[in-house]
Design a protein around this motif. Structure first.
Motif, PDB file in Angstrom:
ATOM      1  N   ARG A  38      -1.313  53.051   8.703  1.00 11.37           N
ATOM      2  CA  ARG A  38      -0.768  51.697   8.609  1.00 11.37           C
ATOM      3  C   ARG A  38      -1.785  50.598   8.926  1.00 11.37           C
ATOM      4  NH1 ARG A  38       3.017  50.372  11.973  1.00 11.37           N
ATOM      5  NH2 ARG A  38       2.461  51.952  13.522  1.00 11.37           N
ATOM      6  N   ALA A  39      -2.979  50.956   9.380  1.00 13.61           N
ATOM      7  CA  ALA A  39      -4.004  49.938   9.648  1.00 13.61           C
ATOM      8  C   ALA A  39      -4.587  49.370   8.353  1.00 13.61           C
ATOM      9  CB  ALA A  39      -5.117  50.523  10.513  1.00 13.61           C
ATOM     10  N   ILE A  40      -4.305  50.020   7.230  1.00 14.93           N
ATOM     11  CA  ILE A  40      -4.688  49.490   5.923  1.00 14.93           C
ATOM     12  C   ILE A  40      -3.439  49.411   5.050  1.00 14.93           C
ATOM     13  CG2 ILE A  40      -5.872  50.060   3.749  1.00 14.93           C
ATOM     14  CD1 ILE A  40      -8.271  50.923   5.295  1.00 14.93           C
ATOM     15  N   ILE A  41      -3.287  48.310   4.345  1.00  9.49           N
ATOM     16  CA  ILE A  41      -2.220  48.149   3.359  1.00  9.49           C
ATOM     17  C   ILE A  41      -2.794  48.448   1.983  1.00  9.49           C
ATOM     18  CG2 ILE A  41      -0.658  46.499   2.240  1.00  9.49           C
ATOM     19  CD1 ILE A  41      -0.613  44.971   4.924  1.00  9.49           C
ATOM     20  N   CYS A  42      -2.178  49.366   1.257  1.00 16.57           N
ATOM     21  CA  CYS A  42      -2.525  49.635  -0.135  1.00 16.57           C
ATOM     22  C   CYS A  42      -1.333  49.214  -0.986  1.00 16.57           C
ATOM     23  CB  CYS A  42      -2.827  51.116  -0.350  1.00 16.57           C
ATOM     24  SG  CYS A  42      -4.316  51.696   0.489  1.00 16.57           S
TER      25      CYS A  42
ATOM     26  N   ILE B 272     -10.028  50.633  11.446  1.00 16.45           N
ATOM     27  CA  ILE B 272      -9.723  51.623  10.413  1.00 16.45           C
ATOM     28  C   ILE B 272      -9.796  53.016  11.006  1.00 16.45           C
ATOM     29  CG2 ILE B 272     -10.391  52.515   8.148  1.00 16.45           C
ATOM     30  CD1 ILE B 272     -11.752  49.767   7.661  1.00 16.45           C
ATOM     31  N   ASP B 273      -8.653  53.704  11.054  1.00 20.58           N
ATOM     32  CA  ASP B 273      -8.631  55.071  11.570  1.00 20.58           C
ATOM     33  C   ASP B 273      -8.739  56.059  10.407  1.00 20.58           C
ATOM     34  OD1 ASP B 273      -6.123  54.727  10.455  1.00 20.58           O
ATOM     35  OD2 ASP B 273      -5.034  55.605  12.144  1.00 20.58           O
ATOM     36  N   ALA B 274      -8.757  57.348  10.728  1.00 20.94           N
ATOM     37  CA  ALA B 274      -8.969  58.380   9.709  1.00 20.94           C
ATOM     38  C   ALA B 274      -7.860  58.371   8.661  1.00 20.94           C
ATOM     39  CB  ALA B 274      -9.070  59.754  10.374  1.00 20.94           C
ATOM     40  N   ASP B 275      -6.608  58.238   9.095  1.00 21.62           N
ATOM     41  CA  ASP B 275      -5.491  58.243   8.140  1.00 21.62           C
ATOM     42  C   ASP B 275      -5.583  57.066   7.171  1.00 21.62           C
ATOM     43  OD1 ASP B 275      -4.480  60.533   9.244  1.00 21.62           O
ATOM     44  OD2 ASP B 275      -2.806  59.580  10.291  1.00 21.62           O
ATOM     45  N   ALA B 276      -5.896  55.884   7.711  1.00 21.14           N
ATOM     46  CA  ALA B 276      -5.997  54.697   6.854  1.00 21.14           C
ATOM     47  C   ALA B 276      -7.116  54.857   5.835  1.00 21.14           C
ATOM     48  CB  ALA B 276      -6.232  53.448   7.704  1.00 21.14           C
ATOM     49  N   ALA B 277      -8.245  55.415   6.261  1.00 21.33           N
ATOM     50  CA  ALA B 277      -9.375  55.595   5.350  1.00 21.33           C
ATOM     51  C   ALA B 277      -9.053  56.622   4.276  1.00 21.33           C
ATOM     52  CB  ALA B 277     -10.623  56.006   6.138  1.00 21.33           C
TER      53      ALA B 277
ATOM     54  N   ALA C 249     -10.270  63.206  15.088  1.00 19.31           N
ATOM     55  CA  ALA C 249      -9.536  63.139  13.825  1.00 19.31           C
ATOM     56  C   ALA C 249     -10.473  63.045  12.620  1.00 19.31           C
ATOM     57  CB  ALA C 249      -8.585  61.936  13.834  1.00 19.31           C
ATOM     58  N   GLY C 250     -11.781  62.966  12.886  1.00 20.14           N
ATOM     59  CA  GLY C 250     -12.757  62.924  11.793  1.00 20.14           C
ATOM     60  C   GLY C 250     -12.885  61.567  11.148  1.00 20.14           C
ATOM     61  N   VAL C 251     -12.872  60.503  11.962  1.00 16.15           N
ATOM     62  CA  VAL C 251     -12.883  59.154  11.401  1.00 16.15           C
ATOM     63  C   VAL C 251     -14.133  58.883  10.563  1.00 16.15           C
ATOM     64  CG1 VAL C 251     -13.942  58.074  13.449  1.00 16.15           C
ATOM     65  CG2 VAL C 251     -12.473  56.711  11.928  1.00 16.15           C
ATOM     66  N   LEU C 252     -15.277  59.459  10.941  1.00 18.67           N
ATOM     67  CA  LEU C 252     -16.494  59.210  10.168  1.00 18.67           C
ATOM     68  C   LEU C 252     -16.436  59.895   8.804  1.00 18.67           C
ATOM     69  CD1 LEU C 252     -19.296  59.405  12.891  1.00 18.67           C
ATOM     70  CD2 LEU C 252     -18.395  57.381  11.728  1.00 18.67           C
ATOM     71  N   ARG C 253     -15.898  61.122   8.764  1.00 21.93           N
ATOM     72  CA  ARG C 253     -15.746  61.802   7.474  1.00 21.93           C
ATOM     73  C   ARG C 253     -14.785  61.031   6.577  1.00 21.93           C
ATOM     74  NH1 ARG C 253     -11.630  63.972   5.895  1.00 21.93           N
ATOM     75  NH2 ARG C 253     -10.827  64.332   7.996  1.00 21.93           N
ATOM     76  N   SER C 254     -13.644  60.602   7.148  1.00 21.90           N
ATOM     77  CA  SER C 254     -12.662  59.855   6.355  1.00 21.90           C
ATOM     78  C   SER C 254     -13.230  58.512   5.922  1.00 21.90           C
ATOM     79  CB  SER C 254     -11.383  59.647   7.167  1.00 21.90           C
ATOM     80  OG  SER C 254     -10.779  60.889   7.472  1.00 21.90           O
ATOM     81  N   GLY C 255     -13.990  57.861   6.823  1.00 24.20           N
ATOM     82  CA  GLY C 255     -14.632  56.603   6.461  1.00 24.20           C
ATOM     83  C   GLY C 255     -15.645  56.796   5.348  1.00 24.20           C
ATOM     84  N   ALA C 256     -16.397  57.900   5.423  1.00 28.91           N
ATOM     85  CA  ALA C 256     -17.360  58.200   4.361  1.00 28.91           C
ATOM     86  C   ALA C 256     -16.637  58.445   3.040  1.00 28.91           C
ATOM     87  CB  ALA C 256     -18.191  59.423   4.743  1.00 28.91           C
ATOM     88  N   ARG C 257     -15.473  59.075   3.105  1.00 30.54           N
ATOM     89  CA  ARG C 257     -14.679  59.314   1.889  1.00 30.54           C
ATOM     90  C   ARG C 257     -14.240  57.988   1.270  1.00 30.54           C
ATOM     91  NH1 ARG C 257      -9.833  63.362   2.680  1.00 30.54           N
ATOM     92  NH2 ARG C 257     -11.608  64.766   2.817  1.00 30.54           N
ATOM     93  N   MET C 258     -13.792  57.053   2.105  1.00 35.10           N
ATOM     94  CA  MET C 258     -13.373  55.745   1.594  1.00 35.10           C
ATOM     95  C   MET C 258     -14.563  54.993   1.017  1.00 35.10           C
ATOM     96  SD  MET C 258     -11.403  52.670   3.609  1.00 35.10           S
ATOM     97  CE  MET C 258     -11.124  51.075   2.799  1.00 35.10           C
ATOM     98  N   PHE C 259     -15.705  55.056   1.713  1.00 30.99           N
ATOM     99  CA  PHE C 259     -16.902  54.374   1.223  1.00 30.99           C
ATOM    100  C   PHE C 259     -17.348  54.962  -0.116  1.00 30.99           C
ATOM    101  CE2 PHE C 259     -21.604  54.130   1.050  1.00 30.99           C
ATOM    102  CZ  PHE C 259     -21.712  52.760   0.867  1.00 30.99           C
TER     103      PHE C 259
END
Length: 499
Positions: A299-303, A327-332, A367-377
């Protein structure tokens, strides 16, 4: 001379066989199904499709097993063709037989061949097989469906218990939605009990509370009818395939240019003041009935899907009300998938940034925030569609990069409000990290406030804009960007390895 009489017996036999299929599981099972507040498979198709447009194939598959437990065919949604299948729970619990598997493959094959969306309405028990029995190349339907990915929109609805092979249809789709009586799992409670000894209900195993929290299911509707209506809404933003552009809405007053002075009251100049980003979307886009995807997850990001100047766009926006916009892992993860879907079908993406960076802390790291952030990037930097960016107040560190801030990353336009702050981290955090004295801390704070002007001075942004100019700035940039559509669209070619 007429030969009509010669056809009478054959046509009566055809009609009898069809009626057996149309009767589904029979009056008693249908009454029980309706008694739970659910529509049957054929009623679901009638509600979802434009009236009178359903054309069935495979009616006689399954012989005495009506349509082999799945009703398949084509129809129109909002006047545009789709391929559609609806599992019939009243017939052998909607389980998949050899004929049903062939129909599912044919659906996906025709969707891709005809370049039209694929819609699956799920409520079934997986493969129908006795112990030791095998149907040969059983996963062929999922292979065909996967080939549709990024080529045609794929949508699924979970309207009852969906288990095993049938349940795999949902996570392979671009968009999934569930009703209150929906549940989705690898295997149902009896198999779980047998395998692990765990006693659990289908609701606790894979009901809406579980499936929405895990991100397996994107959206929720409070009835069968509401779910089907939302599928119609979702598809209205998309083209039929990646070989066409999204359709513009019928022109009306909401699409006209207008100032957005209300943003001066909504967005505080104080970075610590919280506001609801949804009210920004209400002000910026044509109407307030924009469609949010996965509102209960990350929920920290609205899509969201919206219209700007009558043109469908995808929106990725930080939500300061949740984790202060961090931005947390789920949001990313949510945003990465959404960006890829939007890019696949040529929807321009509008990024509205206001975040202090990726969410720090041990729980976030686990929770792997860096991996999820890298996925979003990776998703946003690989996107070839038109990208428009606005920094409303702040965008720090990697949190700015995943929100498409970098001006040399293929953006159509980048904007910021005056006083917007950016950099590796905020001044307060940098002061604490460097143990700066009060005088240095004050200098850092002043440099932070000047950052937007320094960036604009080196064309880090195309322009600094006032909040009341937001809609019109985006609208002009969008209209310019749409001029690039001077050749026929094609599916996006993806070469990167997704983190």
């Amino acid at each position: 001379m007429t030969h009509a009489h010669e056809w009478k017996e054959s046509l009566q036999d055809l009609d009898r066989r069809r009626q057996n299929s149309y009767a589904m599981g029979g009056p008693e099972r249908l009454a029980k199904h309706h008694g739970k507040g659910k529509l049957d498979a054929r009623a679901r198709l009638a509600h979802l499709l434009d009236q009178g447009t359903f054309h069935e194939f495979g009616t006689l598959v399954g012989g005495d097993i009506a349509a082999d437990g799945i009703v398949t065919g084509s129809g129109l949604i909002n006047g545009s063709p789709v391929m559609i299948g609806a599992e019939d729970f009243t017939t052998y619990a909607g389980s998949i037989g050899p004929g049903g598997n062939a129909k599912r493959y044919r659906l996906a094959e025709l969707a891709l061949r005809n370049k039209i969306p694929l819609v699956m309405l799920l409520e079934g028990a997986g493969f129908r097989a006795a112990a030791g029995e095998h149907y040969g190349r059983t996963p062929t339907d999922l292979i065909a469906q996967t080939r549709c990915s990024g080529q045609v929109p794929t949508i699924s609805a979970v309207l009852g218990a969906s288990a095993g092979h049938g349940a795999l249809v949902a996570p392979v789709c671009d968009f999934t939605i569930m009703s209150p009586q929906g549940a989705i799992f690898t295997a149902g409670p009896p198999v779980v009990k047998e395998s692990t000894g765990e006693d659990i209900t289908k609701e606790d195993l894979g009901g809406p509370g579980v499936a929405l929290a895990s991100g397996v299911i994107h959206n929720f509707g409070d009835s069968d009818e509401s779910v089907l209506d939302d599928i119609r809404r979702y598809l209205s933003y998309f083209p039929s395939s990646a070989w066409s552009y999204p359709p513009a809405a019928e022109p009306d007053d909401s699409a006209a240019p207008r100032a957005t002075p209300e943003l001066l009251d909504i967005v505080s100049r104080d970075n610590r003041r919280i506001y609801n980003m949804r009210t920004v979307l209400d002000a910026v886009f044509d109407r307030t009935d924009w469609f949010e995807v996965q509102p209960r997850f990350g929920r920290a990001i609205i899509c969201a899907l919206a219209h700007l100047g009558g043109h469908p766009v995808a929106v990725v926006a930080n939500q300061p009300q949740v984790l202060a916009g961090s931005i947390d892992a789920d949001a990313a993860d949510k945003a990465a998938h959404f960006i890829s879907v939007a890019d696949s079908f040529h929807l321009p993406i509008v990024f509205l940034a206001d975040n202090p960076g990726m969410l720090p802390g041990s729980r976030s790291e686990r929770a792997g925030v860096l991996r999820s952030g890298a996925r979003m990037f990776a998703a946003q930097t690989a996107a070839t569609t038109l990208k428009l960016h606005v920094t409303l107040r702040k965008a720090f560190g990697f949190g700015s990069m995943v929100m498409s801030l970098l001006g040399f990353d293929g953006q159509g336009a980048t904007f910021a409000y005056p006083g917007a702050t950016m950099g590796a981290m905020g001044a307060a955090a940098l002061s604490r990290a460097s143990h700066a004295g009060e005088d240095v801390a004050e200098v850092l704070k002043q440099m932070e406030l000047e950052a937007s002007y320094r960036s604009a001075g080196h064309l880090g942004f195309d322009e600094l804009i006032a909040p009341d100019e937001t809609r019109n700035a985006l609208l002009v940039a969008l209209q310019q960007g749409l001029c690039s559509r001077q050749s026929a669209p094609e599916p996006v070619s993806r070469t990167l390895i997704m983190p």
